[in-house]
Each structure stands twice: as structure tokens, then as C-alpha cells.
Design a protein around this motif. Structure first.
Motif, PDB file in Angstrom:
ATOM      1  N   CYS A  56       0.832  -1.202   0.000  1.00  0.00           N
ATOM      2  CA  CYS A  56       0.000   0.000   0.000  1.00  0.00           C
ATOM      3  C   CYS A  56       0.871   1.257   0.000  1.00  0.00           C
ATOM      4  O   CYS A  56       1.023   1.942   1.003  1.00  0.00           O
ATOM      5  CB  CYS A  56      -0.925  -0.021   1.211  1.00  0.00           C
TER       6      CYS A  56
ATOM      7  N   PRO B  26       2.078   4.774  -2.603  1.00  0.00           N
ATOM      8  CA  PRO B  26       1.799   5.518  -3.824  1.00  0.00           C
ATOM      9  C   PRO B  26       2.809   5.137  -4.912  1.00  0.00           C
ATOM     10  O   PRO B  26       3.930   4.725  -4.607  1.00  0.00           O
ATOM     11  CB  PRO B  26       1.941   6.980  -3.410  1.00  0.00           C
TER      12      PRO B  26
ATOM     13  N   SER C 188      -1.387  -1.164  -6.901  1.00  0.00           N
ATOM     14  CA  SER C 188      -2.525  -0.301  -7.200  1.00  0.00           C
ATOM     15  C   SER C 188      -3.773  -0.726  -6.426  1.00  0.00           C
ATOM     16  O   SER C 188      -4.464   0.104  -5.834  1.00  0.00           O
ATOM     17  CB  SER C 188      -2.804  -0.325  -8.708  1.00  0.00           C
ATOM     18  N   GLU C 189      -4.055  -2.010  -6.424  1.00  0.00           N
ATOM     19  CA  GLU C 189      -5.236  -2.505  -5.702  1.00  0.00           C
ATOM     20  C   GLU C 189      -5.127  -2.247  -4.203  1.00  0.00           C
ATOM     21  O   GLU C 189      -6.108  -1.846  -3.567  1.00  0.00           O
ATOM     22  CB  GLU C 189      -5.439  -3.999  -5.969  1.00  0.00           C
TER      23      GLU C 189
ATOM     24  N   PHE D 221      -3.353   0.107  -2.730  1.00  0.00           N
ATOM     25  CA  PHE D 221      -3.421   1.545  -2.505  1.00  0.00           C
ATOM     26  C   PHE D 221      -4.857   2.046  -2.619  1.00  0.00           C
ATOM     27  O   PHE D 221      -5.324   2.835  -1.782  1.00  0.00           O
ATOM     28  CB  PHE D 221      -2.502   2.264  -3.492  1.00  0.00           C
ATOM     29  N   ILE D 222      -5.578   1.587  -3.614  1.00  0.00           N
ATOM     30  CA  ILE D 222      -6.976   1.998  -3.805  1.00  0.00           C
ATOM     31  C   ILE D 222      -7.837   1.492  -2.646  1.00  0.00           C
ATOM     32  O   ILE D 222      -8.693   2.222  -2.143  1.00  0.00           O
ATOM     33  CB  ILE D 222      -7.507   1.492  -5.152  1.00  0.00           C
TER      34      ILE D 222
ATOM     35  N   LYS E  55      -6.981   0.995   0.403  1.00  0.00           N
ATOM     36  CA  LYS E  55      -6.715   1.786   1.613  1.00  0.00           C
ATOM     37  C   LYS E  55      -7.421   3.149   1.532  1.00  0.00           C
ATOM     38  O   LYS E  55      -7.857   3.685   2.548  1.00  0.00           O
ATOM     39  CB  LYS E  55      -5.227   2.009   1.799  1.00  0.00           C
ATOM     40  N   GLN E  56      -7.540   3.712   0.333  1.00  0.00           N
ATOM     41  CA  GLN E  56      -8.187   4.999   0.157  1.00  0.00           C
ATOM     42  C   GLN E  56      -9.688   4.938   0.380  1.00  0.00           C
ATOM     43  O   GLN E  56     -10.319   5.928   0.678  1.00  0.00           O
ATOM     44  CB  GLN E  56      -7.896   5.550  -1.261  1.00  0.00           C
ATOM     45  N   SER E  57     -10.264   3.738   0.211  1.00  0.00           N
ATOM     46  CA  SER E  57     -11.728   3.571   0.328  1.00  0.00           C
ATOM     47  C   SER E  57     -12.181   3.539   1.758  1.00  0.00           C
ATOM     48  O   SER E  57     -11.556   3.207   2.675  1.00  0.00           O
ATOM     49  CB  SER E  57     -12.151   2.283  -0.349  1.00  0.00           C
TER      50      SER E  57
END
Length: 79
Positions: free
Chosen positions: A11, A13, A71-72, A74-75, A77-79
Motif C-alpha cells: 500500500c 503511492p 494499485s489494488e 493503494f486503492i 486503503k483509500q476507500s
């Protein structure tokens, strides 16, 4: 390492320095493998050609898998 720990490790960037360094090393290896695969000497040796082409594809797949996993994570964690 369990799945949660793995997800946390990935996780980051895309601009994270260690992540860029890993992708750069893999990209360098892909370029080297592509160069070897295209050499006339390689074309004259079917076993070497198959080995080189297989290695090239494996490295490309590895790079794609690493990019997708990061990418998955990181995305998620943002949700």
C-alpha cells in the motif's frame, strides 16, 4: 506474512522511491532479455530463443503483477 500484512506492505503511492526502484530493476532486466532474444546468435539456437522469450514474458508478467497488486492495495486503503 499473512494477507493483511502483504496488503499493507504494497500500500504505497506509485511515486514511492523503493517501488520505483524495484520497477526500474525489473524494466532493466526486461530490456536486457529483449536484447538477448533479438540477437542473431539467439535466433540460431531454438532452445536459447525459447528460454530467452520465456524469461522475457515472465519478467513482463511479474512487473504487471507488482503494479496491479500495489494499485489494488493503494486503492483499497483509500476507500
Amino acid at each position: 506474512m499473512n494477507a493483511q500484512e502483504q496488503s499493507a506492505a504494497w500500500c504505497v503511492p506509485p511515486e514511492e522511491i523503493w517501488f520505483r526502484a524495484v520497477l526500474l530493476k525489473i524494466t532493466d532486466a526486461i530490456e536486457d532479455a529483449a536484447e538477448i532474444t533479438c540477437m542473431p546468435q539467439t535466433a540460431q539456437n531454438p532452445g536459447l530463443l525459447a528460454h530467452s522469450a520465456g524469461g522475457l514474458e515472465a519478467l513482463r508478467t511479474l512487473r504487471e503483477e507488482i503494479e496491479r497488486t500495489r494499485s489494488e492495495a493503494f486503492i483499497a486503503k483509500q476507500s
